[in-house]
Design a protein around this motif. Structure first.
Motif, PDB file in Angstrom:
ATOM      1  N   SER A  55      14.318  -1.567   4.524  1.00  0.00           N
ATOM      2  CA  SER A  55      13.970  -2.676   5.763  1.00  0.00           C
ATOM      3  C   SER A  55      14.002  -2.919   6.817  1.00  0.00           C
ATOM      4  CB  SER A  55      15.722  -3.269   4.827  1.00  0.00           C
ATOM      5  OG  SER A  55      16.538  -2.335   5.833  1.00  0.00           O
ATOM      6  N   HIS A  56      14.524  -4.020   7.945  1.00  0.00           N
ATOM      7  CA  HIS A  56      14.584  -3.983   9.136  1.00  0.00           C
ATOM      8  C   HIS A  56      15.312  -3.407   9.454  1.00  0.00           C
ATOM      9  CE1 HIS A  56      13.294  -6.387  13.194  1.00  0.00           C
ATOM     10  NE2 HIS A  56      15.305  -6.601  13.180  1.00  0.00           N
ATOM     11  N   LEU A  57      16.966  -3.122   9.896  1.00  0.00           N
ATOM     12  CA  LEU A  57      17.518  -2.500   9.636  1.00  0.00           C
ATOM     13  C   LEU A  57      17.743  -1.297   8.885  1.00  0.00           C
ATOM     14  CD1 LEU A  57      20.620  -5.114  10.105  1.00  0.00           C
ATOM     15  CD2 LEU A  57      19.453  -4.678  11.652  1.00  0.00           C
ATOM     16  N   GLY A  58      17.224  -0.946   8.321  1.00  0.00           N
ATOM     17  CA  GLY A  58      16.780   0.785   8.332  1.00  0.00           C
ATOM     18  C   GLY A  58      17.038   1.238   6.791  1.00  0.00           C
ATOM     19  N   ARG A  59      17.451  -0.026   5.713  1.00  0.00           N
ATOM     20  CA  ARG A  59      17.854   0.149   4.479  1.00  0.00           C
ATOM     21  C   ARG A  59      16.457   1.083   3.782  1.00  0.00           C
ATOM     22  NH1 ARG A  59      22.435  -1.266   1.297  1.00  0.00           N
ATOM     23  NH2 ARG A  59      22.545  -3.276   2.682  1.00  0.00           N
ATOM     24  N   GLY A  60      16.845   1.638   2.981  1.00  0.00           N
ATOM     25  CA  GLY A  60      15.860   2.399   2.459  1.00  0.00           C
ATOM     26  C   GLY A  60      15.432   2.569   0.217  1.00  0.00           C
ATOM     27  N   CYS A  61      14.161   2.050   0.622  1.00  0.00           N
ATOM     28  CA  CYS A  61      13.772   1.864  -1.115  1.00  0.00           C
ATOM     29  C   CYS A  61      14.171   3.530  -1.916  1.00  0.00           C
ATOM     30  CB  CYS A  61      12.588   0.910  -1.078  1.00  0.00           C
ATOM     31  SG  CYS A  61      11.273   1.918  -1.688  1.00  0.00           S
ATOM     32  N   PRO A  62      14.379   3.359  -3.258  1.00  0.00           N
ATOM     33  CA  PRO A  62      15.052   4.398  -3.944  1.00  0.00           C
ATOM     34  C   PRO A  62      13.292   4.928  -3.249  1.00  0.00           C
ATOM     35  CG  PRO A  62      15.531   2.717  -4.834  1.00  0.00           C
ATOM     36  CD  PRO A  62      14.515   1.872  -3.733  1.00  0.00           C
ATOM     37  N   PRO A  63      12.818   6.346  -3.774  1.00  0.00           N
ATOM     38  CA  PRO A  63      11.549   7.196  -3.814  1.00  0.00           C
ATOM     39  C   PRO A  63      10.883   6.912  -4.800  1.00  0.00           C
ATOM     40  CG  PRO A  63      12.936   8.698  -3.073  1.00  0.00           C
ATOM     41  CD  PRO A  63      13.833   7.425  -3.213  1.00  0.00           C
ATOM     42  N   ALA A  64       9.223   7.126  -4.913  1.00  0.00           N
ATOM     43  CA  ALA A  64       8.971   6.794  -6.645  1.00  0.00           C
ATOM     44  C   ALA A  64       9.489   8.391  -7.129  1.00  0.00           C
ATOM     45  CB  ALA A  64       7.604   7.240  -6.777  1.00  0.00           C
ATOM     46  N   THR A  65       9.846   8.857  -8.459  1.00  0.00           N
ATOM     47  CA  THR A  65      10.031   9.670  -8.644  1.00  0.00           C
ATOM     48  C   THR A  65       9.121  10.414  -9.345  1.00  0.00           C
ATOM     49  OG1 THR A  65       9.821   8.801 -11.453  1.00  0.00           O
ATOM     50  CG2 THR A  65      12.603   8.003 -10.357  1.00  0.00           C
ATOM     51  N   GLU A  66       9.837  11.933  -9.891  1.00  0.00           N
ATOM     52  CA  GLU A  66       8.758  13.058 -10.243  1.00  0.00           C
ATOM     53  C   GLU A  66       7.415  12.201 -10.725  1.00  0.00           C
ATOM     54  OE1 GLU A  66       6.080  16.125  -9.205  1.00  0.00           O
ATOM     55  OE2 GLU A  66       7.713  15.282  -7.927  1.00  0.00           O
ATOM     56  N   ALA A 112      -1.997   0.553 -12.610  1.00  0.00           N
ATOM     57  CA  ALA A 112      -0.796   0.345 -13.318  1.00  0.00           C
ATOM     58  C   ALA A 112       0.497  -0.258 -12.915  1.00  0.00           C
ATOM     59  CB  ALA A 112      -0.655  -0.462 -15.237  1.00  0.00           C
ATOM     60  N   SER A 113       0.837   1.319 -13.145  1.00  0.00           N
ATOM     61  CA  SER A 113       2.359   1.566 -12.586  1.00  0.00           C
ATOM     62  C   SER A 113       2.458   1.847 -11.039  1.00  0.00           C
ATOM     63  CB  SER A 113       2.124   3.280 -12.735  1.00  0.00           C
ATOM     64  OG  SER A 113       3.845   3.888 -12.270  1.00  0.00           O
ATOM     65  N   ALA A 114       1.189   2.062 -10.384  1.00  0.00           N
ATOM     66  CA  ALA A 114       1.210   2.108  -8.808  1.00  0.00           C
ATOM     67  C   ALA A 114       1.408   0.331  -9.042  1.00  0.00           C
ATOM     68  CB  ALA A 114      -0.419   2.475  -8.805  1.00  0.00           C
ATOM     69  N   ARG A 115       0.308  -0.414  -9.062  1.00  0.00           N
ATOM     70  CA  ARG A 115       0.363  -1.990  -8.639  1.00  0.00           C
ATOM     71  C   ARG A 115       2.080  -2.382  -8.316  1.00  0.00           C
ATOM     72  NH1 ARG A 115      -4.810  -2.006 -11.077  1.00  0.00           N
ATOM     73  NH2 ARG A 115      -3.522  -3.074 -13.654  1.00  0.00           N
ATOM     74  N   ALA A 116       2.626  -1.593  -9.636  1.00  0.00           N
ATOM     75  CA  ALA A 116       3.507  -2.250 -10.440  1.00  0.00           C
ATOM     76  C   ALA A 116       4.773  -1.704  -8.790  1.00  0.00           C
ATOM     77  CB  ALA A 116       4.100  -1.918 -11.242  1.00  0.00           C
ATOM     78  N   ARG A 117       5.002  -0.098  -8.623  1.00  0.00           N
ATOM     79  CA  ARG A 117       5.509  -0.430  -7.643  1.00  0.00           C
ATOM     80  C   ARG A 117       5.072  -0.817  -6.060  1.00  0.00           C
ATOM     81  NH1 ARG A 117       9.071   3.261  -5.785  1.00  0.00           N
ATOM     82  NH2 ARG A 117       8.749   4.138  -3.467  1.00  0.00           N
ATOM     83  N   GLY A 118       3.859  -0.955  -6.009  1.00  0.00           N
ATOM     84  CA  GLY A 118       3.206  -1.602  -4.836  1.00  0.00           C
ATOM     85  C   GLY A 118       4.089  -3.478  -4.356  1.00  0.00           C
ATOM     86  N   ARG A 119       4.024  -3.633  -6.177  1.00  0.00           N
ATOM     87  CA  ARG A 119       5.086  -5.333  -5.740  1.00  0.00           C
ATOM     88  C   ARG A 119       6.523  -4.442  -5.793  1.00  0.00           C
ATOM     89  NH1 ARG A 119       1.851  -5.737 -10.543  1.00  0.00           N
ATOM     90  NH2 ARG A 119       2.737  -5.219 -12.332  1.00  0.00           N
ATOM     91  N   PHE A 120       7.263  -3.636  -6.091  1.00  0.00           N
ATOM     92  CA  PHE A 120       8.345  -4.069  -5.574  1.00  0.00           C
ATOM     93  C   PHE A 120       8.732  -3.506  -4.126  1.00  0.00           C
ATOM     94  CE2 PHE A 120      11.202  -0.325  -4.430  1.00  0.00           C
ATOM     95  CZ  PHE A 120      12.646  -0.968  -5.381  1.00  0.00           C
ATOM     96  N   ALA A 161       4.871   6.209  -1.634  1.00  0.00           N
ATOM     97  CA  ALA A 161       5.982   6.286  -0.422  1.00  0.00           C
ATOM     98  C   ALA A 161       7.110   5.354  -0.211  1.00  0.00           C
ATOM     99  CB  ALA A 161       5.161   6.498   1.315  1.00  0.00           C
ATOM    100  N   GLY A 162       7.902   5.507   0.274  1.00  0.00           N
ATOM    101  CA  GLY A 162       9.063   4.719   0.954  1.00  0.00           C
ATOM    102  C   GLY A 162       8.828   3.314   1.681  1.00  0.00           C
ATOM    103  N   VAL A 163       9.590   2.544   1.812  1.00  0.00           N
ATOM    104  CA  VAL A 163       9.765   1.500   2.614  1.00  0.00           C
ATOM    105  C   VAL A 163      11.410   1.833   3.119  1.00  0.00           C
ATOM    106  CG1 VAL A 163       7.172   0.517   2.079  1.00  0.00           C
ATOM    107  CG2 VAL A 163       9.982  -0.473   0.957  1.00  0.00           C
ATOM    108  N   ARG A 209       1.231  -1.090   0.334  1.00  0.00           N
ATOM    109  CA  ARG A 209      -0.231   0.306  -0.275  1.00  0.00           C
ATOM    110  C   ARG A 209       1.220   1.249  -0.124  1.00  0.00           C
ATOM    111  NH1 ARG A 209      -3.076  -3.839   0.142  1.00  0.00           N
ATOM    112  NH2 ARG A 209      -2.488  -3.861  -2.406  1.00  0.00           N
ATOM    113  N   ALA A 210       1.836   1.640   0.797  1.00  0.00           N
ATOM    114  CA  ALA A 210       3.117   2.224   0.848  1.00  0.00           C
ATOM    115  C   ALA A 210       3.247   2.338  -0.676  1.00  0.00           C
ATOM    116  CB  ALA A 210       3.671   2.418   1.950  1.00  0.00           C
ATOM    117  N   GLY A 211       3.967   1.216  -1.315  1.00  0.00           N
ATOM    118  CA  GLY A 211       4.271   1.630  -2.746  1.00  0.00           C
ATOM    119  C   GLY A 211       3.312   2.225  -3.705  1.00  0.00           C
ATOM    120  N   GLU A 212       2.610   1.937  -3.488  1.00  0.00           N
ATOM    121  CA  GLU A 212       1.100   2.355  -4.286  1.00  0.00           C
ATOM    122  C   GLU A 212       0.988   3.655  -4.095  1.00  0.00           C
ATOM    123  OE1 GLU A 212      -2.073  -0.564  -4.552  1.00  0.00           O
ATOM    124  OE2 GLU A 212      -1.223  -2.302  -4.917  1.00  0.00           O
TER     125      GLU A 212
END
Length: 564
Positions: free
Chosen positions: A432-443, A462-470, A428-430, A422-425
């Motif tokens: 890891s457990h120790l704090g590695r962050g994923c790249p934010p969604a681009t402009e 479709a783009s939102a669902r793809a980011r959610g899967r990521f 927003a970013g997410v 849901r955050a990805g869609e």
């Protein structure tokens, strides 16, 4: 204590020299600066190692190879370059002048679609450079190194979940030491066995630019069967046209699509493709480029994948095909002890969700069978399909139909990946457990979400669902990569403290959730114990004392081909 390392200023009358600076825990100077000739660096480092410092340098690859060449290894380091990359993406870090500058730089690189290069490289690298004399370090001054260490220490200390982030930084830097050691000592590789394998499959080594005899025989068979005398089977366009003329209705020449066809040409074509891959990926040219002195020494890239997994430059280090694994054989009197962290990602998901039911399913060797016995009438295939679908976002088909059942059985674990999706869609970013962050969604992604027409809306969804899967998978894969880093670091530490004193006893290979140790045959049982103890220690470091088993399977072999 810390010990900072940097080149002496270019104007120094000492020529090629290095400055060492002892530092306190807060990066303040804790002793006199030491100026040594470059040729004396290894001896100076060896003397300082008795104080067990954490070496601080711009990049491990810039300094550690020459120390290893001189016979000196170090226990700990702080890699500024790798740490910078972690902090730039970590959502745990609070705003500061340093962190804000890193984030702006990361966004600029992302917008320009620049490759994510974490380790310094020569300006014009080639394969041969891996075997040349160690590259001379250059770059920031000692004051720059000390200043950046202070900024990084402050950023980690001020972060939300600072202890976790500190563990990630330490593990990443330990990974850099291990990767450099793996490159230096190399993976044992028998060239004679490899050449024999090539000759048995392809025939004798052909002249440059010619096909081996077996490939040419299969090419002739294809030309005859497809009635295409001039066919070049290495050309996908020519091959596709020849297949269509023969009445074979395929859209591509990929093996999975060809395997569904019934035609006399399919057998020789699949055989040709398999042997062609062997020749291209691990043929005689590959041997000439990558095997030196009985060792394979690729360049590992720590954190080279956005999730924190390792990558490699050249040589296909992380894709050693089963066809050539028999050439990977230990030195005389030694064996490989191969350990595999079974079903690592779903076990990590159970730990992330603190899900007691999934933890119970994971208590056996086979987590998928445990899930099947709990709620899928013992059907392991269904249980595996459902769990993989949950982690990778397969919400349609059979996996999608099984998801509700999985969510009812393991609400906490499924809640972790659903929240990440849901955050990805939403853009927003997410983390890891120790704090590695994923790249934010681009402009550009955000712009696409502000759609107006029905067609644009479908594309945006479709783009939102793809980011959610990521993002769904990121939280699991990145946390699993962290566990593996902690495992590696614990293995290295325990090996150094063990009675396995042979200088060739090393971590020889690492691939995501698999570790290969090269040890004396008489010490294999001890090495197996180290692998298991290190896995348990990694679990405690990551998650504390939780009722969850991270199952490790080990096997001792005289050929890597026998490991699986």
């Amino acid at each position: 204590m810390y010990m900072a390392v940097a080149p002496a200023p270019s104007g120094s009358d000492r020529g090629a020299a290095v400055i060492l600076q002892p530092l306190a825990a807060d990066a303040r100077p804790d002793g006199e600066r030491i100026l040594v000739e470059r040729t004396e660096l290894a001896a100076a480092v060896a003397r300082a190692e008795t104080r067990r410092p954490r070496w601080v340098w711009q990049g491990t690859r810039l300094w550690y190879p020459e120390l290893l060449t001189a016979g000196v290894d170090v226990e700990r380091c702080w890699d500024l370059s790798l740490t910078r990359s972690i902090l730039a993406r970590s959502q745990s870090c609070r705003s500061s002048r340093y962190i804000d500058a890193l984030r702006i730089e990361a966004l600029t690189d992302q917008a320009a679609d620049l490759p994510r290069t974490l380790l310094p490289r020569p300006a014009s690298p080639d394969q041969e450079s891996l075997f040349d004399a160690p590259q001379r370090a250059s770059g920031p001054s000692l004051d720059d190194v000390v200043e950046e260490l202070a900024a990084q220490l402050a950023a980690v200390a001020a972060a939300e979940g600072s202890q976790r982030l500190a563990l990630l930084v330490a593990a990443e830097s330990a990974g850099a030491l291990i990767a450099t050691e793996m490159e230096h000592f190399g993976l044992p590789w028998r060239r004679d066995v490899h050449e024999d394998l090539l000759e048995r499959n392809l025939g004798p080594r052909p002249p440059e630019g010619s096909r081996p005899v077996e490939l040419e025989r299969l090419a002739d068979e294809l030309r005859t069967t497809l009635q295409a005398p001039g066919l070049n089977p290495d050309s996908p366009q020519e091959l596709l046209r020849a297949l269509h003329r023969a009445g074979i209705d395929v859209r591509t020449t990929r093996s999975w699509e060809l395997e569904r066809q019934q035609h006399p040409a399919i057998g020789p074509l699949l055989a040709y493709k398999k042997l062609s891959r062997l020749l291209t990926a691990n043929g005689w040219t590959w041997l000439d480029a990558w095997i030196r002195d009985g060792r394979f020494r690729p360049e590992y890239v720590v954190g080279g994948v956005v999730s924190g997994r390792w990558a490699s430059r050249g040589g296909g280090a992380l894709q050693i095909p089963h066809q050539v694994r028999d050439a990977v054989r230990p030195d005389d009197g030694h064996v490989f002890v191969v350990a595999d962290a079974a079903q690592l990602e779903p076990r990590v998901l159970a730990a992330l969700g603190r899900d007691p039911a999934l933890a119970t399913a994971a208590r056996g060797r086979d987590l998928y069978q445990g899930i099947a016995d709990q709620g899928f009438d013992g059907d392991r295939a269904k249980a595996k399909l459902a769990m993989l679908g949950a982690m990778y976002g397969a919400t349609s088909g059979e996996a999608g139909r099984l998801m509700p059942q999985l969510s009812r059985a393991y609400p906490r674990a499924m809640g972790v990946v659903e929240a990440a999706a849901r955050a990805g869609e939403s853009g927003a970013g997410v983390s890891s457990h120790l704090g590695r962050g994923c790249p934010p969604a681009t402009e550009e992604w955000h712009t696409g979400q502000r759609s107006t027409t029905a067609e644009e809306q479908r594309g945006a969804e479709a783009s939102a669902r793809a980011r959610g899967r990521f993002t769904r998978n990121f939280v699991v894969q990145a946390s699993a990569a962290e566990w593996a880093l902690c495992w590696l670091a614990e293995i290295r530490r325990r090996l150094d403290a063990s009675s396995i004193a042979d200088p060739r006893s090393r971590i020889a290979f690492f691939l995501h959730d698999e570790v290969v140790l090269h040890v004396p045959a008489a010490r294999a049982v001890e090495a197996e114990g180290i692998l298991g103890d290190a896995a348990r220690a990694a679990s405690r470091l990551m998650f504390g004392d939780i009722p969850l088993e991270f199952s490790i399977t080990t096997i001792t072999v005289a050929s890597y081909a026998d490991a699986k």
